[in-house]
Design a protein around this motif. Structure first.
Motif, PDB file in Angstrom:
ATOM      1  N   MET A   1       0.843  -1.193   0.000  1.00 33.60           N
ATOM      2  CA  MET A   1       0.000   0.000   0.000  1.00 33.60           C
ATOM      3  C   MET A   1       0.885   1.251   0.000  1.00 33.60           C
ATOM      4  SD  MET A   1      -2.979   1.069   2.768  1.00 33.60           S
ATOM      5  CE  MET A   1      -3.902  -0.438   2.501  1.00 33.60           C
ATOM      6  N   ASN A   2       0.529   2.227  -0.812  1.00 31.16           N
ATOM      7  CA  ASN A   2       1.230   3.512  -0.834  1.00 31.16           C
ATOM      8  C   ASN A   2       0.618   4.423   0.233  1.00 31.16           C
ATOM      9  OD1 ASN A   2       2.783   2.653  -3.015  1.00 31.16           O
ATOM     10  ND2 ASN A   2       1.332   3.475  -4.515  1.00 31.16           N
ATOM     11  N   VAL A   3       1.410   4.755   1.247  1.00 29.74           N
ATOM     12  CA  VAL A   3       0.891   5.495   2.404  1.00 29.74           C
ATOM     13  C   VAL A   3       1.600   6.832   2.524  1.00 29.74           C
ATOM     14  CG1 VAL A   3       0.452   5.434   4.877  1.00 29.74           C
ATOM     15  CG2 VAL A   3       0.509   3.291   3.581  1.00 29.74           C
ATOM     16  N   LEU A   4       0.826   7.903   2.502  1.00 33.66           N
ATOM     17  CA  LEU A   4       1.362   9.240   2.748  1.00 33.66           C
ATOM     18  C   LEU A   4       1.228   9.529   4.234  1.00 33.66           C
ATOM     19  CD1 LEU A   4       2.363  12.108   2.034  1.00 33.66           C
ATOM     20  CD2 LEU A   4      -0.033  12.716   1.551  1.00 33.66           C
ATOM     21  N   ILE A   5       2.360   9.802   4.894  1.00 29.43           N
ATOM     22  CA  ILE A   5       2.355  10.146   6.313  1.00 29.43           C
ATOM     23  C   ILE A   5       2.738  11.614   6.448  1.00 29.43           C
ATOM     24  CG2 ILE A   5       3.369   9.697   8.579  1.00 29.43           C
ATOM     25  CD1 ILE A   5       3.835   6.838   7.731  1.00 29.43           C
ATOM     26  N   CYS A   6       1.772  12.429   6.805  1.00 30.30           N
ATOM     27  CA  CYS A   6       2.033  13.854   7.013  1.00 30.30           C
ATOM     28  C   CYS A   6       2.562  14.050   8.433  1.00 30.30           C
ATOM     29  CB  CYS A   6       0.757  14.664   6.813  1.00 30.30           C
ATOM     30  SG  CYS A   6       0.107  14.582   5.134  1.00 30.30           S
ATOM     31  N   GLY A   7       3.648  14.799   8.539  1.00 28.15           N
ATOM     32  CA  GLY A   7       4.307  14.960   9.826  1.00 28.15           C
ATOM     33  C   GLY A   7       5.347  13.877  10.048  1.00 28.15           C
ATOM     34  N   GLY A  30       5.531  12.971   4.212  1.00 29.91           N
ATOM     35  CA  GLY A  30       5.097  14.354   4.079  1.00 29.91           C
ATOM     36  C   GLY A  30       5.824  15.240   5.063  1.00 29.91           C
ATOM     37  N   VAL A  31       6.654  16.146   4.546  1.00 25.51           N
ATOM     38  CA  VAL A  31       7.488  17.007   5.388  1.00 25.51           C
ATOM     39  C   VAL A  31       7.446  18.441   4.863  1.00 25.51           C
ATOM     40  CG1 VAL A  31       9.025  15.110   6.043  1.00 25.51           C
ATOM     41  CG2 VAL A  31       9.546  16.489   4.031  1.00 25.51           C
ATOM     42  N   ARG A  32       7.865  19.378   5.673  1.00 31.41           N
ATOM     43  CA  ARG A  32       7.834  20.783   5.261  1.00 31.41           C
ATOM     44  C   ARG A  32       8.896  21.092   4.217  1.00 31.41           C
ATOM     45  NH1 ARG A  32       7.897  25.274   9.412  1.00 31.41           N
ATOM     46  NH2 ARG A  32       7.169  26.386   7.567  1.00 31.41           N
ATOM     47  N   ARG A  33      10.060  20.450   4.331  1.00 30.20           N
ATOM     48  CA  ARG A  33      11.138  20.679   3.366  1.00 30.20           C
ATOM     49  C   ARG A  33      11.609  19.323   2.850  1.00 30.20           C
ATOM     50  NH1 ARG A  33       9.159  24.794   3.799  1.00 30.20           N
ATOM     51  NH2 ARG A  33       9.993  26.826   4.475  1.00 30.20           N
ATOM     52  N   ALA A  34      11.190  18.988   1.637  1.00 33.84           N
ATOM     53  CA  ALA A  34      11.536  17.684   1.069  1.00 33.84           C
ATOM     54  C   ALA A  34      12.949  17.717   0.498  1.00 33.84           C
ATOM     55  CB  ALA A  34      10.538  17.316  -0.030  1.00 33.84           C
ATOM     56  N   VAL A  35      13.775  16.729   0.910  1.00 28.40           N
ATOM     57  CA  VAL A  35      15.143  16.635   0.399  1.00 28.40           C
ATOM     58  C   VAL A  35      15.453  15.249  -0.145  1.00 28.40           C
ATOM     59  CG1 VAL A  35      16.034  18.461   1.895  1.00 28.40           C
ATOM     60  CG2 VAL A  35      16.014  16.102   2.719  1.00 28.40           C
ATOM     61  N   ALA A  36      14.702  14.237   0.257  1.00 29.20           N
ATOM     62  CA  ALA A  36      14.950  12.867  -0.193  1.00 29.20           C
ATOM     63  C   ALA A  36      13.901  12.455  -1.229  1.00 29.20           C
ATOM     64  CB  ALA A  36      14.937  11.906   0.994  1.00 29.20           C
ATOM     65  N   LYS A  37      14.180  11.362  -1.934  1.00 31.16           N
ATOM     66  CA  LYS A  37      13.283  10.903  -2.991  1.00 31.16           C
ATOM     67  C   LYS A  37      11.917  10.484  -2.459  1.00 31.16           C
ATOM     68  CE  LYS A  37      16.861   9.336  -6.235  1.00 31.16           C
ATOM     69  NZ  LYS A  37      17.426   8.183  -6.978  1.00 31.16           N
TER      70      LYS A  37
END
Length: 417
Positions: A1-7, A30-37
């Motif tokens: 399952m593709n799961v988006l985790i905010c925070g 889910g992060v404020r500043r995305a740096v990884a794939k």
């Protein structure tokens, strides 16, 4: 399952990412500043319209909202972070027919009157009004080795005197973060049906004062005292610290503690198919003992050696090195003259030497307490009779403060009975 985790960078969010990835799920962080794939940039102060989430939710099967704050500031308010942005996210999930939405709320949000609880409840109620398949998870106080609150309570437990707000009788049922993440993983595949809210709690209900004492024993530390702090004084402290970044005591957290954090553990046990962990097992005893022993193996002997040297050197320098006339001149200023001054001089030197010797050969809590009392007495006498020494650039008297700190550490960590 593709799961988006905010925070995903938060305490609970990071634990959820680790758990679900180990179980084979594809986790989008889910992060404020995305740096990884595997990271996706989400901003709860910006993404407050459902349409702003459409592109972010492409290819996502499930969404977990683990974003939360304890203290508001100009950039992050409860209304934005706990209510408006989550509602926009939930609307988008409903419209795009996301398979499962899980909202990490808080135990007490269902009836709590604090701004924190009200903002959480607003999002919870809105999610329940939608047709999307969802669960609202209301965890009790969450324990984890990397958690800020857990670190705070471990620090309090390590003190020789436990400060107890209003006597420390508040009822709590802390849950381990591993149990919480396992429960959330189960809910990803569990049909909500009519029951869409679950309280996740630990296996043992205790009073706040009991929690601290259990943590202290788990850390391998010795005896301690408890001191009740009046509720009004805690309230004043909470008001003063309310806007201090990183403060664990705020108006909201104080009211939340007063209300307690406990519920029936049957729902958690049903999810986990076993009883949830007791807080007596939260701190691994072997790991805690090994850590305590490793630190004690060098820290205690170092502090005792330094302390012993200070006492013995003070006695030796007083008797053999420092001009005795100047010593008696100081005693005169403290209203000691003649025979009284001579007796005080030799008695002080003897006590200093004995304290230094006992520090190495017969340490103990009574010795540390006796030394602290003597130092405080000396300091008060000097402060009253010779106040100019307090602001002397060499800080002869002020150096008593680090000595008292050493004694506090030794007293706190002493395991003798």
């Amino acid at each position: 399952m593709n799961v988006l985790i905010c925070g995903a960078h938060g305490f609970i969010g990071a634990a959820l990412c680790e758990r679900l990835e180990k179980s084979g799920h594809t986790v989008i962080r889910g992060v404020r500043r995305a740096v990884a794939k595997n990271e996706l940039e989400v901003d709860y102060t910006r993404d407050r319209e459902a349409t702003q989430w459409d592109a972010l939710l492409q290819g996502v099967d499930a969404v977990i909202n683990a974003v939360g704050i304890l203290i508001e500031n100009r950039q992050h308010t409860f209304d934005e972070v706990h209510t408006k942005a989550p509602i926009a996210l939930f609307d988008a999930c409903s419209r795009l027919r996301i398979r499962r939405v899980i909202q990490i709320s808080a135990l007490g949000a269902q009836c709590g009157a604090t701004p924190y609880f009200k903002s959480k409840r607003a999002a919870d109620d809105y999610l329940q009004s939608l047709s999307v398949s969802s669960w609202i998870v209301r965890p009790a106080l969450v324990y984890g080795s990397s958690g800020a609150s857990a670190a705070f309570f471990r620090m309090l437990a390590s003190l020789p005197v436990h400060p107890l707000p209003a006597g420390g009788h508040q009822r709590l049922r802390p849950v381990h973060v591993d149990d919480l993440t396992e429960a959330v993983e189960c809910l990803l595949e569990t049909d909500a049906g009519d029951q869409r809210v679950v309280d996740v709690v630990g296996g043992e209900e205790v009073e706040y004062r009991e929690m601290l004492s259990i943590y202290r024993r788990s850390l391998g530390l010795g005896r301690f005292c408890q001191m009740s702090i009046p509720a009004w004084l805690i309230g004043v402290g909470a008001a003063l610290l309310n806007r201090i970044p990183g403060s664990m005591l705020t108006g909201d957290t104080w009211r939340m503690l007063q209300a307690g954090s406990t519920a029936d553990a049957s729902a958690t046990a049903t999810l986990l198919k076993r009883p949830p962990r007791s807080l007596r097992t939260f701190i691994d005893r072997d790991a805690a003992d090994l850590l305590h022993r490793a630190l004690s193996s060098w820290r205690c002997i170092l502090l005792r050696s330094v302390l012993s040297f200070v006492w013995i050197w003070t006695a030796v320098s007083s008797v053999f090195l420092y001009p005795r006339d100047e010593s008696f001149a100081l005693l005169t200023r403290a209203y000691l003259q003649g025979t009284n001054a001579i007796v005080a001089f030799w008695l002080a030197a003897a006590i200093d030497f004995v304290f230094g010797a006992l520090t190495m050969v017969k340490p103990g809590r009574l010795l540390w307490l006796s030394q602290a009392v003597l130092i405080v007495t000396y300091s008060l006498i000097i402060a009253v009779t010779m106040p100019e020494i307090l602001w002397h650039p060499f800080g002869a008297v002020l150096k008593n403060l680090p000595i008292l700190a050493i004694l506090l550490i030794l007293f706190s960590e002493d395991t003798s009975r």
